[in-house]
Design a protein around this motif. Structure first.
Motif, PDB file in Angstrom:
ATOM      1  N   UNK A 121       0.875  -1.186   0.000  1.00 45.19           N
ATOM      2  CA  UNK A 121       0.000   0.000   0.000  1.00 45.19           C
ATOM      3  C   UNK A 121       0.902   1.223   0.000  1.00 45.19           C
ATOM      4  N   UNK A 122       1.374   1.609  -1.198  1.00 47.55           N
ATOM      5  CA  UNK A 122       2.390   2.659  -1.285  1.00 47.55           C
ATOM      6  C   UNK A 122       1.976   3.867  -2.105  1.00 47.55           C
ATOM      7  N   UNK A 123       0.865   3.804  -2.832  1.00 49.25           N
ATOM      8  CA  UNK A 123       0.458   4.941  -3.644  1.00 49.25           C
ATOM      9  C   UNK A 123       0.156   6.141  -2.744  1.00 49.25           C
ATOM     10  N   UNK A 124       0.879   7.274  -2.922  1.00 52.85           N
ATOM     11  CA  UNK A 124       0.710   8.405  -1.994  1.00 52.85           C
ATOM     12  C   UNK A 124      -0.723   8.906  -1.902  1.00 52.85           C
ATOM     13  N   UNK A 125      -1.402   9.031  -3.036  1.00 49.49           N
ATOM     14  CA  UNK A 125      -2.767   9.559  -2.986  1.00 49.49           C
ATOM     15  C   UNK A 125      -3.673   8.654  -2.177  1.00 49.49           C
ATOM     16  N   UNK A 165      -6.657   7.614   2.650  1.00 51.48           N
ATOM     17  CA  UNK A 165      -7.075   6.554   3.563  1.00 51.48           C
ATOM     18  C   UNK A 165      -5.983   6.327   4.604  1.00 51.48           C
ATOM     19  N   UNK A 166      -5.695   7.360   5.367  1.00 52.27           N
ATOM     20  CA  UNK A 166      -4.617   7.279   6.345  1.00 52.27           C
ATOM     21  C   UNK A 166      -4.872   6.158   7.354  1.00 52.27           C
ATOM     22  N   UNK A 167      -6.140   5.881   7.637  1.00 54.74           N
ATOM     23  CA  UNK A 167      -6.493   4.820   8.581  1.00 54.74           C
ATOM     24  C   UNK A 167      -5.995   3.461   8.074  1.00 54.74           C
ATOM     25  N   UNK A 168      -6.023   3.254   6.754  1.00 49.63           N
ATOM     26  CA  UNK A 168      -5.480   2.019   6.186  1.00 49.63           C
ATOM     27  C   UNK A 168      -3.956   2.067   6.199  1.00 49.63           C
ATOM     28  N   UNK A 206       1.620  14.921   8.153  1.00 46.96           N
ATOM     29  CA  UNK A 206       0.268  15.347   8.507  1.00 46.96           C
ATOM     30  C   UNK A 206      -0.643  14.128   8.418  1.00 46.96           C
ATOM     31  N   UNK A 207      -1.430  13.892   9.458  1.00 49.79           N
ATOM     32  CA  UNK A 207      -2.348  12.764   9.390  1.00 49.79           C
ATOM     33  C   UNK A 207      -3.273  12.878   8.169  1.00 49.79           C
ATOM     34  N   UNK A 237       5.478   1.432  10.014  1.00 47.50           N
ATOM     35  CA  UNK A 237       6.549   2.433  10.123  1.00 47.50           C
ATOM     36  C   UNK A 237       5.991   3.855   9.995  1.00 47.50           C
ATOM     37  N   UNK A 238       4.832   4.005   9.344  1.00 51.01           N
ATOM     38  CA  UNK A 238       4.219   5.332   9.232  1.00 51.01           C
ATOM     39  C   UNK A 238       3.769   5.812  10.608  1.00 51.01           C
TER      40      UNK A 238
END
Length: 579
Positions: free
Chosen positions: A230-234, A239-242, A564-565, A249-250
């Motif tokens: 799951x690396x696509x920045x957009x 979907x920061x929760x995912x 930023x979250x 590491x995030x």
């Protein structure tokens, strides 16, 4: 709503769980008394290797090889000793001899290893624990549970959960219905498997929450190649929760961000300075040169602006008698977005009475060095392959000297026309609305900033660039201001604050003239702030630090979106489906 095949299966499992008389979304609290990070497999194995080092003629490297060999042979020393490659390096026999003076009697390697494993578990050996988190898959009786602190292995025996045959059968069916991402709570005792992995032998299992969407699970083949990451920045930012769930590491970035802020608070609080709150909605946008967001208050029937800075309100509190005040909070600027700018960002501003910008430079060095030590354990951090050292003192270079150093041009005596010629010769784009201050800022930004890698103070700015700073005590046409640059970006800005209300009014009026020329970032004239200065403000030094940029440096991140979250983004495009 159109569902995928996996989403349909999960909803079917949800109904089956209900049919087993389990509540998939229970209201009761689940009390947790253990975190996965309290005893990790790595810590356990480090302790175990240390115990093996106590054997005569076994050093640290051989202890690790011996431990791994015993794990692979499932604790059968004879099998290990029969391995010619190891036996030639490990001078051991069926009986183990220890360092002289330990008082330990010789024993078999198997017995000693079993005893060392128990001791390596420490107080956790057989301890009853309660832990909750996401179920992250199962292979045979072994499963993974992920909590906020990491992952831990579970051992779920076929007949270990439930008191009656009926309950045992019911829980067996529940375990088979678990999907990756479901939240569960377990109670059990801690042990180490034959392969040396710290695990929990599950005695009770509580279903806590059903996951109706499948998580993107990273897969690795035998060669170590990664698939489905799951690396696509957009996708990650939307979907920061995912992102936080599948990329642990995030989470570490945001843990450090929190520690940066708390360390800063501790530093300021220890000095006796007061943390305060000032309005986010302001009738006049002031305190910085920036374009504001505008809104409207229906009851008061007035326009309001989301704050671009909290400076003018914090100075009012210095007028009111506080010796030192600071605020950590959101600022909002209706400007462009790029790798280091977001429309809303977090800033810390502090104002201390009876101080000047020289004092402030020393304080900033102490503060940032303290934060670096608290967050990273030292003063040096690696950013983009470069080692940055936050130990003071930092290099100091005046604005004019920095431009001369990196362009070879002395602009200190130039007027606006001369500066425009310099910009033209240096191929720097400018427009008619820019005054002298903006032109100098453009030259500095284009030709100097990128060279300021190690922490560097740029000092003594032209008066046109800083309407709120005090005139320089000895240099005509300059103000007592500095900015701290690291890796080519400004992370702190400070002044000897202007406390002369007459001079301040004149500066505001000059800003109004720039606004009339079309400068959307020119400051507004704030009559109430001028009135506060007329009551008298003591000599004061003020400072602003960008928390987001400081976090980027401390966590080795290239874009502000990574720290930023929930960064600001364009609206998500809706998928068009055919009827």
């Amino acid at each position: 709503m159109q569902l995928t095949e996996q989403e349909i299966i999960r909803r079917q499992n949800l109904e089956k769980i209900k049919a087993l008389d389990f509540n998939p979304f229970p209201a009761e609290a689940f009390i947790v008394n253990f975190k996965s990070s309290e005893l990790t497999t790595q810590v356990f194995q480090n302790r175990l290797a240390k115990s093996l080092e106590a054997i005569k003629d076994i050093d640290a490297e051989k202890a690790i090889r011996l431990m791994n060999g015993l794990f692979k042979s499932r604790g059968k020393a004879a099998n290990l000793l029969a391995n010619e490659a190891l036996s030639s390096d490990l001078p051991i026999a069926e009986e183990v001899t220890f360092i002289e003076g330990t008082g330990l009697e010789p024993m078999s390697l198997d017995d000693y290893f079993a005893q060392a494993k128990e001791e390596a578990l420490g107080d956790y050996a057989g301890k009853k624990v309660e832990i909750a988190g996401r179920f992250m898959g199962q292979r045979g009786p072994f499963a993974k549970l992920q909590d906020s602190y990491g992952t831990i292995q579970l051992y779920i025996g076929k007949n270990d959960i439930g008191g009656t045959e009926e309950e045992i059968d019911r829980y067996k069916k529940l375990v088979k219905l678990l999907d990756i991402g479901d939240f569960i709570g377990v109670r059990g005792d801690i042990f180490a498997t034959g392969t040396g992995e710290v695990s929990i032998h599950v005695r009770e299992l509580v279903f806590l929450s059903k996951s109706l969407r499948p998580l993107p699970i990273v897969k690795r083949d035998k060669e170590g190649n990664v698939y489905d990451a799951f690396t696509d920045p957009e996708m990650r930012y939307r979907q920061r929760y995912v992102d936080l769930t599948v990329n642990p590491h995030i989470r570490d970035i945001f843990v450090k961000r929190s520690r940066i802020i708390s360390a800063m608070r501790r530093f300021f609080d220890a000095k006796g300075w007061l943390e305060v709150e000032t309005p986010v909605l302001q009738p006049i946008h002031g305190g910085a040169a920036a374009r504001p967001f505008e809104t409207y208050h229906n009851t008061l029937d007035i326009p309001l602006y989301m704050r671009i800075a909290n400076e003018l309100y914090l100075k009012r509190l210095i007028v009111g008698g506080f010796d030192g005040v600071y605020e950590i909070g959101k600022m909002f600027r209706n400007e462009g977005m790029d790798r280091t700018h977001n429309p809303e960002f977090t800033s810390m501003e502090i104002y201390v009475a009876y101080k000047d910008y020289e004092w402030m430079m020393t304080m900033v060095e102490q503060c940032i060095e303290y934060i670096a030590r608290e967050v990273t354990g030292g003063t040096k951090v690696t950013y983009d392959g470069k080692v940055l050292d936050f130990a003071g003192p930092y290099r100091r270079l005046s604005m004019y000297d920095s431009i001369k150093e990196y362009t070879g041009i002395d602009i200190s005596e130039m007027n606006e026309d001369g500066l425009r010629d310099v910009c033209k010769n240096l191929h720097i784009a400018v427009d008619p609305s820019m005054g002298k201050g903006k032109l100098i800022d453009e030259i500095f930004g284009e030709k100097v900033e990128e060279h300021l890698i190690q922490p560097t103070y740029i000092t003594d700015y032209p008066i046109e660039m800083t309407p709120l700073a005090k005139k320089h005590r000895s240099k005509e046409g300059l103000v007592e201001r500095f900015e701290l640059f690291v890796n080519g970006k400004e992370i702190a800005n400070a002044y000897s604050e202007l406390n002369d209300p007459i001079d301040q009014r004149e500066r505001f009026e000059e800003q109004l003239q720039l606004a009339q020329r079309g400068d959307e970032e020119a400051m507004a004239l704030d009559e109430d702030f001028l009135r506060s200065l007329e009551y008298g403000m003591p000599p004061t030094s003020g400072l602003g630090i960008g928390i987001d940029r400081l976090t980027m440096l401390m966590t080795d991140q290239r874009t502000i979106q990574e720290v930023l979250f929930f960064p600001q983004m364009k609206p998500e495009k809706k998928k068009v489906t055919k009827d």
